[in-house]
Design a protein around this motif. Sequence first.
Motif, PDB file in Angstrom:
ATOM      1  N   TYR A  60      40.204  43.557  48.032  1.00  0.00           N
ATOM      2  CA  TYR A  60      39.191  42.608  47.376  1.00  0.00           C
ATOM      3  C   TYR A  60      38.794  41.595  48.139  1.00  0.00           C
ATOM      4  O   TYR A  60      37.362  41.215  48.008  1.00  0.00           O
ATOM      5  CB  TYR A  60      39.803  42.317  46.059  1.00  0.00           C
ATOM      6  CG  TYR A  60      38.954  41.316  45.077  1.00  0.00           C
ATOM      7  CD1 TYR A  60      37.931  41.792  44.384  1.00  0.00           C
ATOM      8  CD2 TYR A  60      39.414  40.219  44.865  1.00  0.00           C
ATOM      9  CE1 TYR A  60      37.041  41.103  43.411  1.00  0.00           C
ATOM     10  CE2 TYR A  60      38.880  39.206  43.997  1.00  0.00           C
ATOM     11  CZ  TYR A  60      37.535  39.833  43.388  1.00  0.00           C
ATOM     12  OH  TYR A  60      36.720  38.936  42.615  1.00  0.00           O
ATOM     13  N   SER A 101      45.274  46.433  46.350  1.00  0.00           N
ATOM     14  CA  SER A 101      43.937  46.338  45.920  1.00  0.00           C
ATOM     15  C   SER A 101      43.496  44.717  46.102  1.00  0.00           C
ATOM     16  O   SER A 101      42.424  44.464  46.266  1.00  0.00           O
ATOM     17  CB  SER A 101      44.136  46.481  44.334  1.00  0.00           C
ATOM     18  OG  SER A 101      44.842  45.593  43.778  1.00  0.00           O
ATOM     19  N   MET A 102      44.381  43.630  46.005  1.00  0.00           N
ATOM     20  CA  MET A 102      43.953  42.441  46.280  1.00  0.00           C
ATOM     21  C   MET A 102      43.464  42.213  47.649  1.00  0.00           C
ATOM     22  O   MET A 102      42.664  41.176  47.971  1.00  0.00           O
ATOM     23  CB  MET A 102      44.900  41.130  45.797  1.00  0.00           C
ATOM     24  CG  MET A 102      45.152  41.243  44.218  1.00  0.00           C
ATOM     25  SD  MET A 102      46.287  40.009  43.751  1.00  0.00           S
ATOM     26  CE  MET A 102      45.425  38.616  43.872  1.00  0.00           C
ATOM     27  N   TYR A 110      38.163  40.347  39.436  1.00  0.00           N
ATOM     28  CA  TYR A 110      38.894  41.195  39.964  1.00  0.00           C
ATOM     29  C   TYR A 110      39.878  42.057  38.822  1.00  0.00           C
ATOM     30  O   TYR A 110      39.813  43.329  39.001  1.00  0.00           O
ATOM     31  CB  TYR A 110      39.873  40.519  41.035  1.00  0.00           C
ATOM     32  CG  TYR A 110      41.124  41.541  41.184  1.00  0.00           C
ATOM     33  CD1 TYR A 110      41.296  42.370  42.196  1.00  0.00           C
ATOM     34  CD2 TYR A 110      42.298  40.965  40.650  1.00  0.00           C
ATOM     35  CE1 TYR A 110      42.403  43.164  42.465  1.00  0.00           C
ATOM     36  CE2 TYR A 110      43.633  41.848  40.921  1.00  0.00           C
ATOM     37  CZ  TYR A 110      43.624  42.890  41.776  1.00  0.00           C
ATOM     38  OH  TYR A 110      44.745  43.529  42.002  1.00  0.00           O
ATOM     39  N   PHE A 159      39.140  35.668  40.083  1.00  0.00           N
ATOM     40  CA  PHE A 159      40.380  36.379  39.456  1.00  0.00           C
ATOM     41  C   PHE A 159      39.894  37.456  38.454  1.00  0.00           C
ATOM     42  O   PHE A 159      40.145  38.237  38.105  1.00  0.00           O
ATOM     43  CB  PHE A 159      41.346  35.520  39.484  1.00  0.00           C
ATOM     44  CG  PHE A 159      42.837  35.993  39.001  1.00  0.00           C
ATOM     45  CD1 PHE A 159      43.335  36.679  39.905  1.00  0.00           C
ATOM     46  CD2 PHE A 159      43.088  35.912  37.523  1.00  0.00           C
ATOM     47  CE1 PHE A 159      44.715  37.411  39.248  1.00  0.00           C
ATOM     48  CE2 PHE A 159      44.248  36.547  37.213  1.00  0.00           C
ATOM     49  CZ  PHE A 159      45.101  37.284  38.113  1.00  0.00           C
TER      50      PHE A 159
END
Length: 281
Positions: free
Chosen positions: A98, A94-95, A188, A185
């Motif tokens: 992103y 996911s990061m 996110y 962050f």
Amino acid sequence: MKSSIKRRKRAKVILTNGIMILIMLFYLLPFWYVINNAFKEKSYISLQPFTIRPEIFTFDSIISAFEKMNYTTTFLNSLIVLVLSCTIFVIVGSMTAYGICISGNKWLNYLYVFFVSLIALPFQAAMVPLVSLLKNLGLSDSYLGLALVYSAMFMPFIVFLYTGFMRSLPMEIMESARIDGCSYFQAYVHIYMPLLKTITGIVLVLRGVYVWNDLQVPLIVINDPAKQTLQQRLYVFAQSRIGNFDLVFAGALIVCLPMVILFLLMQKSFIKGVMAGSIKG
């Protein structure tokens, strides 16, 4: 005219349902064969492979397989590997997606294309370098090393899923978050991750089931008998008991049972997640 159209539609529905029933029976037959013969003595398996009577029903094979496979310890080994792998899948996948979607950097887009193209790379081609790398890093014969191998195998596909889903979200979400003072962050964690519940559930189910049922990678990475996974222990157990089909069927049943129970408990959520993901995409 209308009656003929209705008859055609009804015939189509009947034909479709009939085909689906046949497919269902095709998949259920092996499972029934295992269940049916896991609760018999060995002498009855060849005589009555598809039926079972109350007088020959017994739990002896299940209990014996449970004890001889050291099921509790092996189950915990598989659970640790599953949790570690799924954690890496979700966080790293996911990061990465992103960063690709939010940055808008063309070089990251090129990197994404290259990364996704690795889906076509068979595991066998990278098997030897991965094992060699694990030994050099001191991660061979460890839960983390096994989880990292699974991550290397599945990360291109996971990033592909997460990126496709994130790109369907409007960029105004990020712009509003930045105006309200959110860091990247914070956006996110508090905004994007809640929106990714559907795709995260699909990733966990699709890749988690594979991790639980896989035999090839543990055979390559894990050599310590105390760290063997359920599938690995079942393989060794079956190899050492050739001909004892009652114990083999019982072992196969107790190994696959956790995933069957999990699916039965979460089948509605899984179906809703798949449907929501397809509509969203």
